[in-house]
Design a protein around this motif. Structure first.
Motif: not given
Length: 178
Positions: A53, A74-76, A79
């Motif tokens: 993350y 991060t992109e994760a 989200k």
């Protein structure tokens, strides 16, 4: 308050070192809600890093000082932040449990948030109604000091409903001032 949400939310704004996040907790008076020690803070950074993350952006070392690692999201992680915000509202216990999520509402869908806030309001309103009905039955049999506790409990729940209604208006773009 969720430390994970606070870390991820701040990393959405810009890259930070864990100590920066700790200073923000103190500066926003969030530390009054949840005491954070260095071990717990750094542990959460490590867990978020292992989950993918957050990521290490830069490691610097000044003379006679320990290494300083700056992290980014991060992109994760973005989200995960959004899902953590929704989870906080789904699992509503009290307003204090929503503090971190409320600070970072802009990272979630307002329509979904409105629905979840409406559910939290209804849940709390149902608890108030049950409490009032139960009190009608047992209230006559209880001493005055218990009445004081009951009054405080109801006032607290009504205050929480009031906050959630204002938050709902904010999420819907209807709140112009306090």
């Amino acid at each position: 308050m969720s430390l994970r949400v606070f870390i991820l939310g701040n990393l959405c704004e810009r890259n930070h070192h864990p100590y920066d996040v700790k200073k923000m907790l103190k500066g926003d008076n969030m530390e009054d809600v949840q005491k954070i020690n260095d071990g717990r803070l750094y542990y959460n950074f490590e867990v978020l890093l292992k989950q993918g993350y957050i990521e290490k952006i830069e490691v610097t070392r000044e003379e006679n000082r320990p290494e300083k690692t700056t992290y980014g999201i991060t992109e994760a992680g973005r989200k995960a932040l959004e899902e953590e915000i929704y989870t906080a509202f789904k699992n509503f216990k009290d307003v204090k449990s929503l503090y971190s999520s409320t600070v970072f509402l802009k990272h979630a869908d307002p329509v979904k948030l409105a629905f979840l806030i409406e559910e939290a309001i209804q849940k709390l309103q149902n608890a108030i109604n049950r409490n009032v009905e139960d009190w009608k039955i047992i209230g006559l049999k209880t001493p005055l000091n218990v009445h004081l506790v009951q009054e405080h409990s109801l006032n607290y729940m009504e205050l929480e409903v009031s906050f959630l209604k204002k938050l709902l208006a904010f999420v819907r773009g209807e709140l112009t001032a306090l």
